[in-house]
Design a protein around this motif. Structure first.
Motif, PDB file in Angstrom:
ATOM      1  N   TRP A 255      -9.237  13.329   3.075  1.00 60.91           N
ATOM      2  CA  TRP A 255      -9.113  12.195   3.996  1.00 60.91           C
ATOM      3  C   TRP A 255      -8.693  10.933   3.254  1.00 60.91           C
ATOM      4  O   TRP A 255      -7.906  10.140   3.745  1.00 60.91           O
ATOM      5  N   GLY A 256      -9.227  10.749   2.072  1.00 54.18           N
ATOM      6  CA  GLY A 256      -8.926   9.547   1.300  1.00 54.18           C
ATOM      7  C   GLY A 256      -7.528   9.510   0.718  1.00 54.18           C
ATOM      8  O   GLY A 256      -7.039   8.448   0.352  1.00 54.18           O
ATOM      9  N   GLN A 257      -6.880  10.653   0.620  1.00 58.71           N
ATOM     10  CA  GLN A 257      -5.530  10.709   0.062  1.00 58.71           C
ATOM     11  C   GLN A 257      -4.450  10.688   1.134  1.00 58.71           C
ATOM     12  O   GLN A 257      -3.261  10.731   0.825  1.00 58.71           O
ATOM     13  N   ASP A 258      -4.830  10.601   2.395  1.00 63.77           N
ATOM     14  CA  ASP A 258      -3.879  10.603   3.505  1.00 63.77           C
ATOM     15  C   ASP A 258      -3.151   9.259   3.564  1.00 63.77           C
ATOM     16  O   ASP A 258      -3.741   8.224   3.872  1.00 63.77           O
ATOM     17  N   TYR A 259      -1.857   9.266   3.272  1.00 68.01           N
ATOM     18  CA  TYR A 259      -1.067   8.038   3.224  1.00 68.01           C
ATOM     19  C   TYR A 259      -1.054   7.313   4.569  1.00 68.01           C
ATOM     20  O   TYR A 259      -1.026   6.086   4.628  1.00 68.01           O
ATOM     21  N   GLU A 260      -1.104   8.078   5.657  1.00 64.51           N
ATOM     22  CA  GLU A 260      -1.045   7.481   6.996  1.00 64.51           C
ATOM     23  C   GLU A 260      -2.278   6.636   7.316  1.00 64.51           C
ATOM     24  O   GLU A 260      -2.193   5.680   8.082  1.00 64.51           O
ATOM     25  N   THR A 261      -3.439   6.984   6.781  1.00 67.16           N
ATOM     26  CA  THR A 261      -4.658   6.238   7.086  1.00 67.16           C
ATOM     27  C   THR A 261      -5.125   5.356   5.937  1.00 67.16           C
ATOM     28  O   THR A 261      -6.117   4.646   6.074  1.00 67.16           O
TER      29      THR A 261
ATOM     30  N   TYR B 180      -2.023   2.046  -2.348  1.00 69.98           N
ATOM     31  CA  TYR B 180      -2.077   3.509  -2.309  1.00 69.98           C
ATOM     32  C   TYR B 180      -1.871   4.054  -3.711  1.00 69.98           C
ATOM     33  O   TYR B 180      -0.879   3.761  -4.369  1.00 69.98           O
ATOM     34  N   ALA B 181      -2.837   4.814  -4.188  1.00 67.38           N
ATOM     35  CA  ALA B 181      -2.779   5.402  -5.523  1.00 67.38           C
ATOM     36  C   ALA B 181      -3.449   6.769  -5.467  1.00 67.38           C
ATOM     37  O   ALA B 181      -4.640   6.896  -5.755  1.00 67.38           O
ATOM     38  N   PRO B 182      -2.709   7.791  -5.060  1.00 68.75           N
ATOM     39  CA  PRO B 182      -3.325   9.117  -4.929  1.00 68.75           C
ATOM     40  C   PRO B 182      -3.829   9.643  -6.264  1.00 68.75           C
ATOM     41  O   PRO B 182      -3.336   9.284  -7.325  1.00 68.75           O
ATOM     42  N   ARG B 183      -4.860  10.503  -6.168  1.00 70.23           N
ATOM     43  CA  ARG B 183      -5.384  11.168  -7.354  1.00 70.23           C
ATOM     44  C   ARG B 183      -5.647  12.626  -7.008  1.00 70.23           C
ATOM     45  O   ARG B 183      -5.753  12.988  -5.849  1.00 70.23           O
ATOM     46  N   SER B 184      -5.814  13.435  -8.020  1.00 67.78           N
ATOM     47  CA  SER B 184      -6.044  14.864  -7.810  1.00 67.78           C
ATOM     48  C   SER B 184      -7.498  15.108  -7.395  1.00 67.78           C
ATOM     49  O   SER B 184      -8.373  14.266  -7.617  1.00 67.78           O
ATOM     50  N   LEU B 185      -7.738  16.280  -6.820  1.00 66.78           N
ATOM     51  CA  LEU B 185      -9.105  16.670  -6.483  1.00 66.78           C
ATOM     52  C   LEU B 185      -9.958  16.734  -7.747  1.00 66.78           C
ATOM     53  O   LEU B 185     -11.111  16.303  -7.742  1.00 66.78           O
ATOM     54  N   ALA B 186      -9.392  17.227  -8.835  1.00 64.56           N
ATOM     55  CA  ALA B 186     -10.142  17.288 -10.101  1.00 64.56           C
ATOM     56  C   ALA B 186     -10.590  15.891 -10.538  1.00 64.56           C
ATOM     57  O   ALA B 186     -11.721  15.715 -11.002  1.00 64.56           O
ATOM     58  N   GLU B 187      -9.720  14.891 -10.353  1.00 68.53           N
ATOM     59  CA  GLU B 187     -10.093  13.516 -10.699  1.00 68.53           C
ATOM     60  C   GLU B 187     -11.223  13.015  -9.795  1.00 68.53           C
ATOM     61  O   GLU B 187     -12.153  12.359 -10.265  1.00 68.53           O
ATOM     62  N   SER B 188     -11.135  13.323  -8.507  1.00 67.83           N
ATOM     63  CA  SER B 188     -12.187  12.901  -7.577  1.00 67.83           C
ATOM     64  C   SER B 188     -13.520  13.554  -7.925  1.00 67.83           C
ATOM     65  O   SER B 188     -14.571  12.903  -7.887  1.00 67.83           O
ATOM     66  N   LEU B 189     -13.501  14.838  -8.260  1.00 71.32           N
ATOM     67  CA  LEU B 189     -14.733  15.522  -8.646  1.00 71.32           C
ATOM     68  C   LEU B 189     -15.315  14.922  -9.930  1.00 71.32           C
ATOM     69  O   LEU B 189     -16.524  14.735 -10.034  1.00 71.32           O
TER      70      LEU B 189
END
Length: 71
Positions: A23-29, A38-47
């Protein structure tokens, strides 16, 4: 844990991170959910950030909840 008739608020757990990450990586929201660029990160980074208590839980007195809805 806080439980009502239809909603339960509970601590965010590591198993919640993949959904929160998606949800946090969704560019639309992104504009509605953050005041940062907007600065996406990988799931591994979030974990890793969750494990280091940098996101979704902290020692600064802030309280974050996961919400479970009945029905």
């Amino acid at each position: 844990m806080l439980t009502g008739k239809l909603v339960t608020l509970r601590a965010i757990e590591r198993d919640d991170v993949p959904s929160l990450h998606a949800w946090g990586q969704d560019y639309e929201t992104w504009p509605e959910g953050s005041d940062r660029p907007y600065a996406p990160r990988s799931l591994a980074e979030s974990l890793a950030k969750y494990d280091a208590r940098e996101i979704y839980r902290s020692d600064d007195g802030a309280v974050n909840f996961a919400m479970e809805v009945e029905g």
